[in-house]
Design a protein around this motif. Structure first.
Motif, PDB file in Angstrom:
ATOM      1  N   LEU A 108       0.798  -1.232   0.000  1.00 25.64           N
ATOM      2  CA  LEU A 108       0.000   0.000   0.000  1.00 25.64           C
ATOM      3  C   LEU A 108       0.830   1.281   0.000  1.00 25.64           C
ATOM      4  O   LEU A 108       0.335   2.334  -0.388  1.00 25.64           O
ATOM      5  N   TYR A 109       2.085   1.229   0.448  1.00 29.20           N
ATOM      6  CA  TYR A 109       2.925   2.429   0.482  1.00 29.20           C
ATOM      7  C   TYR A 109       4.052   2.294  -0.549  1.00 29.20           C
ATOM      8  O   TYR A 109       4.646   1.228  -0.678  1.00 29.20           O
ATOM      9  N   ASP A 110       4.362   3.398  -1.206  1.00 30.57           N
ATOM     10  CA  ASP A 110       5.493   3.392  -2.143  1.00 30.57           C
ATOM     11  C   ASP A 110       6.810   3.215  -1.408  1.00 30.57           C
ATOM     12  O   ASP A 110       7.745   2.610  -1.925  1.00 30.57           O
ATOM     13  N   SER A 111       6.889   3.801  -0.227  1.00 31.21           N
ATOM     14  CA  SER A 111       8.078   3.623   0.607  1.00 31.21           C
ATOM     15  C   SER A 111       7.631   3.555   2.066  1.00 31.21           C
ATOM     16  O   SER A 111       6.537   4.027   2.403  1.00 31.21           O
ATOM     17  N   PRO A 112       8.452   2.974   2.941  1.00 27.70           N
ATOM     18  CA  PRO A 112       8.032   2.780   4.333  1.00 27.70           C
ATOM     19  C   PRO A 112       7.715   4.099   5.020  1.00 27.70           C
ATOM     20  O   PRO A 112       8.321   5.133   4.740  1.00 27.70           O
ATOM     21  N   ARG A 113       6.746   4.045   5.928  1.00 26.78           N
ATOM     22  CA  ARG A 113       6.395   5.209   6.732  1.00 26.78           C
ATOM     23  C   ARG A 113       6.743   4.933   8.191  1.00 26.78           C
ATOM     24  O   ARG A 113       7.117   3.831   8.561  1.00 26.78           O
ATOM     25  N   ARG A 114       6.575   5.963   9.004  1.00 20.40           N
ATOM     26  CA  ARG A 114       6.909   5.847  10.407  1.00 20.40           C
ATOM     27  C   ARG A 114       5.777   5.164  11.154  1.00 20.40           C
ATOM     28  O   ARG A 114       4.627   5.585  11.068  1.00 20.40           O
ATOM     29  N   GLY A 115       6.121   4.105  11.904  1.00 24.02           N
ATOM     30  CA  GLY A 115       5.128   3.414  12.727  1.00 24.02           C
ATOM     31  C   GLY A 115       5.417   3.621  14.208  1.00 24.02           C
ATOM     32  O   GLY A 115       6.188   4.514  14.588  1.00 24.02           O
ATOM     33  N   SER A 116       4.826   2.797  15.033  1.00 26.03           N
ATOM     34  CA  SER A 116       4.975   2.907  16.489  1.00 26.03           C
ATOM     35  C   SER A 116       6.426   2.752  16.902  1.00 26.03           C
ATOM     36  O   SER A 116       7.179   1.978  16.308  1.00 26.03           O
ATOM     37  N   LEU A 117       6.816   3.474  17.935  1.00 25.50           N
ATOM     38  CA  LEU A 117       8.116   3.281  18.580  1.00 25.50           C
ATOM     39  C   LEU A 117       9.274   3.487  17.600  1.00 25.50           C
ATOM     40  O   LEU A 117      10.307   2.816  17.698  1.00 25.50           O
ATOM     41  N   GLY A 118       9.068   4.385  16.644  1.00 26.13           N
ATOM     42  CA  GLY A 118      10.135   4.689  15.694  1.00 26.13           C
ATOM     43  C   GLY A 118      10.373   3.632  14.634  1.00 26.13           C
ATOM     44  O   GLY A 118      11.390   3.657  13.930  1.00 26.13           O
ATOM     45  N   SER A 119       9.434   2.704  14.493  1.00 20.47           N
ATOM     46  CA  SER A 119       9.601   1.640  13.496  1.00 20.47           C
ATOM     47  C   SER A 119       9.364   2.163  12.083  1.00 20.47           C
ATOM     48  O   SER A 119       8.830   3.257  11.880  1.00 20.47           O
ATOM     49  N   ARG A 120       9.785   1.368  11.092  1.00 19.74           N
ATOM     50  CA  ARG A 120       9.473   1.622   9.681  1.00 19.74           C
ATOM     51  C   ARG A 120       8.459   0.563   9.260  1.00 19.74           C
ATOM     52  O   ARG A 120       8.693  -0.634   9.463  1.00 19.74           O
ATOM     53  N   ILE A 121       7.368   1.024   8.652  1.00 18.00           N
ATOM     54  CA  ILE A 121       6.264   0.088   8.373  1.00 18.00           C
ATOM     55  C   ILE A 121       5.743   0.236   6.952  1.00 18.00           C
ATOM     56  O   ILE A 121       5.901   1.272   6.302  1.00 18.00           O
ATOM     57  N   THR A 122       5.092  -0.828   6.511  1.00 20.04           N
ATOM     58  CA  THR A 122       4.277  -0.743   5.310  1.00 20.04           C
ATOM     59  C   THR A 122       3.098  -1.702   5.491  1.00 20.04           C
ATOM     60  O   THR A 122       3.064  -2.494   6.440  1.00 20.04           O
ATOM     61  N   PHE A 123       2.125  -1.598   4.595  1.00 14.31           N
ATOM     62  CA  PHE A 123       0.928  -2.441   4.687  1.00 14.31           C
ATOM     63  C   PHE A 123       0.710  -3.194   3.380  1.00 14.31           C
ATOM     64  O   PHE A 123       1.063  -2.706   2.303  1.00 14.31           O
ATOM     65  N   LEU A 124       0.099  -4.369   3.507  1.00 13.85           N
ATOM     66  CA  LEU A 124      -0.277  -5.180   2.350  1.00 13.85           C
ATOM     67  C   LEU A 124      -1.787  -5.133   2.178  1.00 13.85           C
ATOM     68  O   LEU A 124      -2.528  -5.084   3.170  1.00 13.85           O
ATOM     69  N   HIS A 125      -2.244  -5.164   0.945  1.00 17.30           N
ATOM     70  CA  HIS A 125      -3.676  -5.035   0.653  1.00 17.30           C
ATOM     71  C   HIS A 125      -4.445  -6.238   1.208  1.00 17.30           C
ATOM     72  O   HIS A 125      -4.128  -7.375   0.880  1.00 17.30           O
ATOM     73  N   PRO A 126      -5.474  -5.979   2.012  1.00 20.19           N
ATOM     74  CA  PRO A 126      -6.202  -7.116   2.604  1.00 20.19           C
ATOM     75  C   PRO A 126      -6.828  -8.052   1.575  1.00 20.19           C
ATOM     76  O   PRO A 126      -6.938  -9.252   1.823  1.00 20.19           O
ATOM     77  N   LYS A 127      -7.213  -7.514   0.427  1.00 20.19           N
ATOM     78  CA  LYS A 127      -7.843  -8.389  -0.578  1.00 20.19           C
ATOM     79  C   LYS A 127      -6.845  -9.379  -1.172  1.00 20.19           C
ATOM     80  O   LYS A 127      -7.233 -10.392  -1.755  1.00 20.19           O
ATOM     81  N   ASP A 128      -5.559  -9.065  -1.038  1.00 19.18           N
ATOM     82  CA  ASP A 128      -4.535 -10.003  -1.514  1.00 19.18           C
ATOM     83  C   ASP A 128      -4.055 -10.931  -0.406  1.00 19.18           C
ATOM     84  O   ASP A 128      -3.187 -11.779  -0.635  1.00 19.18           O
ATOM     85  N   CYS A 129      -4.591 -10.732   0.806  1.00 18.82           N
ATOM     86  CA  CYS A 129      -4.135 -11.482   2.000  1.00 18.82           C
ATOM     87  C   CYS A 129      -5.315 -12.181   2.679  1.00 18.82           C
ATOM     88  O   CYS A 129      -5.393 -12.204   3.915  1.00 18.82           O
ATOM     89  N   HIS A 130      -6.216 -12.732   1.880  1.00 16.33           N
ATOM     90  CA  HIS A 130      -7.367 -13.466   2.435  1.00 16.33           C
ATOM     91  C   HIS A 130      -8.096 -12.653   3.504  1.00 16.33           C
ATOM     92  O   HIS A 130      -8.437 -13.170   4.566  1.00 16.33           O
TER      93      HIS A 130
END
Lengths: 141, 141
Positions: A108-130
């Protein structure tokens, strides 16, 4: 490589009341709070257990801070409940996402974004992940 | 005491296809399969990580084996997705459930039933848990 369940993301209407529920009912510890302006949420992290990769698994409670946030819309449709699950990586999260994209899963993201506790995160499309909105987390080093 | 995220229970239409997705996309290992006639489900356990209490966290994929199972009805209403979350206990699951019931949370079973891998399990009412169907798991000793 994905080496742990990093967290279970649970959407709620009232962050303080829901933290109190998890703390008082189960004895879990709220170790961290932050506001993610970009995602329009305020969140609390409850640490549940250490994981074999030297990190930990958390319950992440999230509540919208504005009505146009995606979590506000999700809550209006679904009510409180599990919003997403997150796996922790042992390496660069973008490398992991690229490898998964090569298997036909939309990232879902072109590049990682900032998540909790200074993490780097991205998301996968739920329709592609059952049906499961799935996050990848590279914890802060 | 609850000492780990034991598993995330995910309901799916096609167990083999969903196991293949988790195995091929993420590299997780399907370590166990079983059918729970009482609950009307067939399930696969994918082991994700070791936990600090000496146990492990799993993804549990479940699919109904008959149309009148609660999971079949849940899938018809919600589609594929996260069905429940489960915390592992370090002691007797009924003692844990009794302590939680004393805090005003409805426990769904009068006494523990058989769960995955020979565990003893019970469930908490999602309406008392901010929308999350929550399982307690005492692993087989």
């Amino acid at each position: 490589m994905l080496t742990r369940i990093d967290h279970i993301g649970i959407a709620c209407h009232d962050l303080e009341a829901t933290v109190a529920f998890y703390r008082e009912t189960y004895g879990f510890t709220d170790v961290h709070y932050e506001t993610n302006e970009e995602q329009g949420v305020r969140e609390a992290m409850l640490r549940i257990n250490e994981t074999g990769d030297g990190a930990a698994s958390f319950i992440q409670l999230i509540t919208p801070i504005r009505e146009d946030s995606t979590v506000a819309k999700w809550l209006a449709k679904n009510g409180e409940g599990v919003h997403h699950i997150a796996f922790g990586t042992d390496g660069d999260v973008q490398d992991e996402a690229d490898g998964i994209a090569d298997k036909g899963v939309r990232v879902l993201y072109d590049s990682p974004r900032r998540g909790s506790l200074g993490s780097r995160i991205t998301f996968l499309h739920p329709k592609d992940c059952h049906g499961v909105l799935t996050e990848l987390v590279q914890k802060s080093s």
